[in-house]
Design a protein around this motif. Structure first.
Motif, mmCIF file in Angstrom:
data_model
loop_
_atom_site.group_PDB
_atom_site.id
_atom_site.type_symbol
_atom_site.label_atom_id
_atom_site.label_comp_id
_atom_site.label_asym_id
_atom_site.label_seq_id
_atom_site.Cartn_x
_atom_site.Cartn_y
_atom_site.Cartn_z
ATOM 1 N N UNK A 275 0.857 -1.178 0.000
ATOM 2 C CA UNK A 275 0.000 0.000 0.000
ATOM 3 C C UNK A 275 0.898 1.234 0.000
ATOM 4 N N UNK A 276 0.334 2.377 -0.303
ATOM 5 C CA UNK A 276 1.093 3.624 -0.169
ATOM 6 C C UNK A 276 0.160 4.764 0.210
ATOM 7 N N UNK A 277 0.763 5.763 0.815
ATOM 8 C CA UNK A 277 -0.002 6.941 1.190
ATOM 9 C C UNK A 277 0.843 8.175 0.879
ATOM 10 N N UNK A 278 0.358 8.960 -0.058
ATOM 11 C CA UNK A 278 1.038 10.204 -0.425
ATOM 12 C C UNK A 278 0.632 11.301 0.544
ATOM 13 N N UNK A 279 1.441 12.337 0.649
ATOM 14 C CA UNK A 279 1.118 13.437 1.568
ATOM 15 C C UNK A 279 -0.263 14.016 1.271
ATOM 16 N N UNK B 13 10.435 5.531 -11.971
ATOM 17 C CA UNK B 13 9.703 6.252 -10.938
ATOM 18 C C UNK B 13 9.310 7.652 -11.397
ATOM 19 N N UNK B 14 8.128 8.069 -10.928
ATOM 20 C CA UNK B 14 7.584 9.381 -11.239
ATOM 21 C C UNK B 14 7.412 10.166 -9.939
ATOM 22 N N UNK B 15 7.349 11.485 -10.053
ATOM 23 C CA UNK B 15 7.190 12.285 -8.843
ATOM 24 C C UNK B 15 5.905 11.912 -8.100
ATOM 25 N N UNK B 16 4.902 11.492 -8.838
ATOM 26 C CA UNK B 16 3.642 11.119 -8.190
ATOM 27 C C UNK B 16 3.711 9.784 -7.446
ATOM 28 N N UNK B 17 4.839 9.103 -7.549
ATOM 29 C CA UNK B 17 5.044 7.882 -6.752
ATOM 30 C C UNK B 17 5.541 8.208 -5.344
ATOM 31 N N UNK B 18 5.839 9.464 -5.078
ATOM 32 C CA UNK B 18 6.296 9.866 -3.751
ATOM 33 C C UNK B 18 5.224 9.549 -2.721
ATOM 34 N N UNK B 19 5.597 8.760 -1.714
ATOM 35 C CA UNK B 19 4.638 8.305 -0.708
ATOM 36 C C UNK B 19 5.357 7.489 0.354
ATOM 37 N N UNK B 20 4.655 7.232 1.433
ATOM 38 C CA UNK B 20 5.093 6.217 2.393
ATOM 39 C C UNK B 20 4.536 4.892 1.895
ATOM 40 N N UNK B 21 5.400 3.898 1.776
ATOM 41 C CA UNK B 21 5.010 2.584 1.277
ATOM 42 C C UNK B 21 4.930 1.600 2.437
ATOM 43 N N UNK C 202 6.185 1.383 7.565
ATOM 44 C CA UNK C 202 6.385 2.015 6.270
ATOM 45 C C UNK C 202 7.822 2.412 5.980
ATOM 46 N N UNK C 203 8.075 2.640 4.699
ATOM 47 C CA UNK C 203 9.358 3.158 4.256
ATOM 48 C C UNK C 203 9.062 4.271 3.250
ATOM 49 N N UNK C 204 9.750 5.389 3.402
ATOM 50 C CA UNK C 204 9.450 6.586 2.604
ATOM 51 C C UNK C 204 10.169 6.520 1.254
ATOM 52 N N UNK C 205 9.403 6.760 0.210
ATOM 53 C CA UNK C 205 9.958 6.896 -1.140
ATOM 54 C C UNK C 205 9.686 8.323 -1.603
ATOM 55 N N UNK C 206 10.758 9.020 -1.957
ATOM 56 C CA UNK C 206 10.636 10.390 -2.451
ATOM 57 C C UNK C 206 11.281 10.475 -3.827
ATOM 58 N N UNK C 207 10.499 10.915 -4.808
ATOM 59 C CA UNK C 207 10.989 11.011 -6.178
ATOM 60 C C UNK C 207 11.077 12.480 -6.561
ATOM 61 N N UNK C 208 12.262 12.909 -6.907
ATOM 62 C CA UNK C 208 12.480 14.309 -7.270
ATOM 63 C C UNK C 208 12.477 14.463 -8.792
ATOM 64 N N UNK D 160 -1.988 2.565 -12.008
ATOM 65 C CA UNK D 160 -0.991 3.642 -11.949
ATOM 66 C C UNK D 160 0.443 3.120 -11.908
ATOM 67 N N UNK D 161 0.626 1.860 -11.556
ATOM 68 C CA UNK D 161 1.994 1.320 -11.434
ATOM 69 C C UNK D 161 2.245 0.128 -12.355
ATOM 70 N N UNK D 162 1.217 -0.322 -13.043
ATOM 71 C CA UNK D 162 1.345 -1.507 -13.908
ATOM 72 C C UNK D 162 2.420 -1.281 -14.958
ATOM 73 N N UNK D 163 3.297 -2.258 -15.100
ATOM 74 C CA UNK D 163 4.380 -2.154 -16.066
ATOM 75 C C UNK D 163 5.620 -1.490 -15.518
ATOM 76 N N UNK D 164 5.535 -0.886 -14.336
ATOM 77 C CA UNK D 164 6.686 -0.208 -13.737
ATOM 78 C C UNK D 164 7.123 -0.860 -12.432
ATOM 79 N N UNK D 165 6.187 -1.411 -11.688
ATOM 80 C CA UNK D 165 6.484 -2.040 -10.398
ATOM 81 C C UNK D 165 6.331 -3.553 -10.525
ATOM 82 N N UNK D 166 7.131 -4.289 -9.746
ATOM 83 C CA UNK D 166 7.033 -5.740 -9.726
ATOM 84 C C UNK D 166 7.043 -6.238 -8.292
ATOM 85 N N UNK D 167 6.015 -6.980 -7.933
ATOM 86 C CA UNK D 167 5.943 -7.564 -6.596
ATOM 87 C C UNK D 167 6.451 -8.993 -6.645
ATOM 88 N N UNK D 168 7.114 -9.402 -5.574
ATOM 89 C CA UNK D 168 7.590 -10.786 -5.478
ATOM 90 C C UNK D 168 7.715 -11.152 -4.009
#
Length: 120
Positions: A37-41, A86-94, A113-119, A63-71
């Motif tokens: 899951x993720x939660x953006x600001x 990664x896109x700036x809109x992927x910035x979120x706590x995961x 959670x772990x924070x992902x920040x995309x600049x 929104x993430x299909x083709x870019x993210x892979x779960x395993x």
């Protein structure tokens, strides 16, 4: 007690990649579907991806299909999420989650959670 500990987040430029990990304990990991899951600001909790207990089915938000892979690695009780392009809109706590009901549910146990920040 279910315990989920995420790691691997960080600051990355747009177009870059990260790999998130989640170590699970306190339950029989191999018997449960898992999800990210993720939660953006300023926004609500969003389902990102899910994987079946025996690793044969994966699903993704559009929104993430083709870019993210779960395993997952049931031998080490670890869930992964590879993030690419990664896109700036992927910035979120995961968050790693043990979903209740459907694998796409946002209800269930989750880690801190772990924070992902995309600049840009």
């Amino acid at each position: 007690i279910v315990r989920l500990v995420e790691s691997g987040g960080g600051l990355v430029q747009a177009g870059g990649s990260l790999k998130l990990s989640c170590v699970a304990s306190g339950f029989r990991f191999r018997e449960y579907d898992m999800s990210w899951l993720r939660q953006a600001p300023g926004k609500g909790l969003e389902w990102v991806s899910g994987i079946s207990a025996n690793d044969d089915k994966t699903s993704y938000a559009d929104s993430v299909k083709g870019r993210f892979t779960i395993s997952r690695d049931n031998a080490t009780n670890t869930l992964y999420l590879q993030l690419t392009s990664l896109k700036t809109e992927d910035t979120a706590m995961y968050y790693c989650s043990q979903p209740v009901g459907s694998v796409s549910s946002t209800i269930g146990a989750r880690g801190r959670g772990t924070q992902v920040t995309v600049s840009s």
